[in-house]
Design a protein around this motif. Structure first.
Motif, PDB file in Angstrom:
ATOM      1  N   ARG A 148      12.250   8.037   1.013  1.00 21.53           N
ATOM      2  CA  ARG A 148      11.966   6.625   1.241  1.00 21.53           C
ATOM      3  C   ARG A 148      11.147   6.373   2.496  1.00 21.53           C
ATOM      4  O   ARG A 148      10.409   5.405   2.562  1.00 21.53           O
ATOM      5  N   SER A 149      11.271   7.208   3.491  1.00 23.33           N
ATOM      6  CA  SER A 149      10.479   6.990   4.708  1.00 23.33           C
ATOM      7  C   SER A 149       8.991   7.037   4.393  1.00 23.33           C
ATOM      8  O   SER A 149       8.220   6.170   4.807  1.00 23.33           O
ATOM      9  N   GLU A 150       8.602   8.104   3.628  1.00 23.12           N
ATOM     10  CA  GLU A 150       7.190   8.198   3.265  1.00 23.12           C
ATOM     11  C   GLU A 150       6.786   7.054   2.336  1.00 23.12           C
ATOM     12  O   GLU A 150       5.718   6.451   2.504  1.00 23.12           O
ATOM     13  N   ARG A 151       7.668   6.751   1.356  1.00 21.38           N
ATOM     14  CA  ARG A 151       7.360   5.684   0.406  1.00 21.38           C
ATOM     15  C   ARG A 151       7.296   4.325   1.103  1.00 21.38           C
ATOM     16  O   ARG A 151       6.424   3.506   0.814  1.00 21.38           O
ATOM     17  N   ARG A 152       8.204   4.111   2.061  1.00 22.94           N
ATOM     18  CA  ARG A 152       8.208   2.828   2.773  1.00 22.94           C
ATOM     19  C   ARG A 152       6.920   2.655   3.569  1.00 22.94           C
ATOM     20  O   ARG A 152       6.355   1.550   3.623  1.00 22.94           O
ATOM     21  N   ALA A 153       6.453   3.726   4.181  1.00 17.78           N
ATOM     22  CA  ALA A 153       5.198   3.650   4.940  1.00 17.78           C
ATOM     23  C   ALA A 153       4.039   3.279   4.019  1.00 17.78           C
ATOM     24  O   ALA A 153       3.170   2.473   4.385  1.00 17.78           O
ATOM     25  N   GLU A 154       4.030   3.838   2.805  1.00 18.92           N
ATOM     26  CA  GLU A 154       2.975   3.513   1.844  1.00 18.92           C
ATOM     27  C   GLU A 154       3.025   2.039   1.450  1.00 18.92           C
ATOM     28  O   GLU A 154       2.005   1.342   1.418  1.00 18.92           O
ATOM     29  N   VAL A 155       4.260   1.558   1.149  1.00 19.07           N
ATOM     30  CA  VAL A 155       4.408   0.173   0.705  1.00 19.07           C
ATOM     31  C   VAL A 155       4.086  -0.795   1.842  1.00 19.07           C
ATOM     32  O   VAL A 155       3.471  -1.856   1.624  1.00 19.07           O
ATOM     33  N   GLU A 156       4.484  -0.452   3.082  1.00 18.45           N
ATOM     34  CA  GLU A 156       4.186  -1.325   4.211  1.00 18.45           C
ATOM     35  C   GLU A 156       2.683  -1.418   4.461  1.00 18.45           C
ATOM     36  O   GLU A 156       2.173  -2.485   4.822  1.00 18.45           O
ATOM     37  N   ALA A 157       1.977  -0.291   4.263  1.00 18.37           N
ATOM     38  CA  ALA A 157       0.521  -0.333   4.400  1.00 18.37           C
ATOM     39  C   ALA A 157      -0.091  -1.228   3.324  1.00 18.37           C
ATOM     40  O   ALA A 157      -1.008  -2.021   3.588  1.00 18.37           O
ATOM     41  N   GLU A 158       0.460  -1.114   2.104  1.00 20.48           N
ATOM     42  CA  GLU A 158      -0.011  -1.979   1.009  1.00 20.48           C
ATOM     43  C   GLU A 158       0.286  -3.437   1.326  1.00 20.48           C
ATOM     44  O   GLU A 158      -0.552  -4.319   1.097  1.00 20.48           O
TER      45      GLU A 158
END
Length: 574
Positions: A339-349
């Motif tokens: 989730r850390s990596e996924r959260r960073a992706e979603v926050e950038a989006e």
């Protein structure tokens, strides 16, 4: 435009049919005569809530019917809803039963009230005598600005809505990835437990069906061997079996064919039958050879089936559903573990979408501010005509958190007298002042609103004296843009009507009923205005005053028409 309204057993109206034309139609009558009944009936035709207490005493059902002009907007909505389109008019019918059960029909097709509401949305604008109270609600102000600026379904509004929907979707993704570490860890453990439980059984697609078939075969192996053995014996293996007899038949047919060649097709059919019977006998033999009677295998199949069925019961789903859930669990588990990596992706989006949404909201704000300036000017002109030349009206903007309506909070500010500070309309406007602001607002919206019919149900309440004639002129001006139905107690307003309906209440055979009378443009109308001026006794002075009101209203018609033509030319040139 509303062409016809028909009522049957509705409130105190036994039966009435009223025709309406373009322009301004006024409805007058004594208090309690039933003027608002027509408006209540019209409200049902645009999707209003039906109550059984509107049914006339002694009747089982109340019926309201209306014929509306078919506009291009109505035509498009009929097509979208898959409803009949019968040409130049749209027929709407509502029936209300004594038990509260009602029906709605559009062009003869049964529809839900929800469909009726969507069909007639914004087609009829009904302003009641307490409409000005809604104007005091800050929550309504932004929508009024959008209506005036024709922004409700504009390109800039659609762009904002698309940006907001995308942002809301990515916010939901972030929320799904949120929660404190303890909650996430507990969720991961739970997902792993469920995954391991399914993996221990490790079912395959369609395995339960295949095992069930195998179980039936193993459980019935003795009986199957006896049945299939008998079938094989009759077909091929015993003396005088079907295959042997068929072979003899083929030989005899061949001898007969030599004497009469026309028997060739029959002989060939027997040969084909002999070949197929031989293949069937071989298949039976192979089945017998492969048929097992294995109690240990039967036990294995029973255990496997039981494990799969327990798994399906626990997850309340067939095997296909369990397998789909396994895939969903695996996906969620992978998302949470990483989730850390996924959260960073979603926050950038999300950061990109926030920028896009702020840009779209800013464009919408610019258009709203332009509309607000024009609305302020138009309302001020209306207030000036309504004997409030010293009043000030302003639309104030505040930045708001992004929401489905954009990034604006809008408030109407008002000052009734010169030198006074502008303050929120709800805090400073009296009832009469709020009514005049509402009328000025309606006049401002006349050019931009999508409604084809406006209804004023004593919206001039709290207004009298010299202002009443100005109110009449203002409502008359609105009728130059759309059909207007107006219930009024003011003769100064009624004098401006293109058509005049009088509602009377009386008793017939001990029953109260209201009737609708269309007044002619001569003596009947003059006497009604005189009644409104003087009361029960119509004096000669009242008749003279009524005639003067009508003459004054007629003098207003020509300038009003000239202004309407000028506005039309301006819209065409724009």
């Amino acid at each position: 435009m509303l062409h016809t309204l028909r009522l049957k057993n509705f409130a105190v109206v036994e039966e009435a049919e009223v025709g309406f034309g373009a322009g301004l139609t006024v409805l007058t009558g004594e208090t309690g005569a039933g003027k608002s009944i027509l408006i209540d009936a019209l409200g049902l035709l645009v999707g209003g809530r039906a109550e059984s207490d509107v049914i006339r005493a002694g009747a089982d059902e109340a019926v309201v019917e209306g014929l509306f002009e078919r506009t291009s907007a109505l035509g498009a909505r009929l097509a979208e809803a898959g409803l009949p389109d019968d040409g130049d008019e749209v027929s709407i019918r509502r029936s209300i039963g004594r038990q509260g059960r009602g029906r709605a029909y559009v062009n003869g097709a049964l529809v839900t009230v929800g469909v009726l509401q969507r069909l007639m949305k914004s087609q009829v604008d009904i302003a009641g005598q307490h409409e000005h109270m809604a104007l005091l609600d800050d929550g309504q102000h932004l929508s009024l600005v959008d209506r005036f600026g024709e922004l409700v379904d504009s390109e800039v509004q659609r762009a904002w809505s698309a940006s907001w929907d995308a942002l809301r979707e990515v916010n939901a993704k972030l929320e799904a990835l949120g929660g404190d570490e303890g909650q996430v860890a507990a969720r991961i453990d739970f997902l792993k437990f469920q995954m391991e439980e399914i993996e221990r059984v490790s079912p395959k697609p369609g395995e339960d069906v295949a095992l069930d078939q195998e179980r039936r075969r193993l459980a019935s192996s003795v009986k199957l061997r006896a049945l299939v053995g008998s079938a094989e014996e009759l077909a091929a293996t015993r003396e005088g079996a079907a295959l042997e007899l068929l072979g003899r038949s083929v030989g005899i047919a061949r001898d007969a064919e030599k004497l009469d060649p026309t028997l060739t097709p029959a002989r060939e059919a027997l040969v084909r039958a002999q070949s197929e019977l031989d293949e069937a006998a071989r298949a039976l033999s192979r089945y017998l050879s492969s048929l097992e009677s294995d109690p240990s295998r039967l036990e294995e199949v029973d255990e496997r089936l039981d494990a799969i069925r327990r798994l399906c019961r626990k997850h309340a789903a067939p095997l296909e559903g369990v397998l789909a859930k396994r895939a969903a669990l695996a996906e969620e588990l992978d998302t949470l573990v990483h989730r850390s990596e996924r959260r960073a992706e979603v926050e950038a989006e999300r950061a990109k979408l926030v920028t896009a949404a702020e840009t779209a909201a800013a464009r919408l704000t610019v258009e709203r501010r332009k509309a607000a300036q024009r609305l302020t000017k138009s309302v001020m002109e209306g207030l000036s005509r309504l004997a409030m030349a010293s009043a000030r009206f302003e639309v104030a903007f505040e930045a708001a958190t992004l929401s489905s309506s954009g990034a604006d909070a809008v408030h109407f500010l008002f000052s009734a007298n010169a030198g006074e500070t502008l303050r929120p309309l709800a805090k400073v406007a009296s009832g009469g002042e709020a009514s005049r602001v509402m009328l000025a607002m309606k006049a401002a919206l006349a050019d931009s609103d999508s409604a084809v019919c406006s209804v004023f149900d004593e919206a001039d309440a709290g207004i009298g004296g010299a202002v009443a004639d100005v109110v009449g002129r203002l409502i008359k001006d609105i009728s130059g843009h759309r059909q207007v139905l107006c219930i009024t107690h003011l003769p100064q307003v009624a004098a401006h009507a293109d058509a005049h309906l009088r509602i009377e209440k009386g008793e017939v055979k001990g029953r109260t009923r209201s009737v609708v009378q269309a007044l002619d443009a001569g003596d009947q109308r003059t006497r009604e205005l005189a009644r409104m001026l003087s009361g029960v006794e119509i004096t000669r002075e009242a008749l003279g005053a009524a005639e003067a009101l009508i003459r004054s209203a007629l003098r207003h018609v020509k300038p009003q028409r000239a202004r309407s033509r000028k506005r039309g030319e301006q819209r065409r040139s724009a």
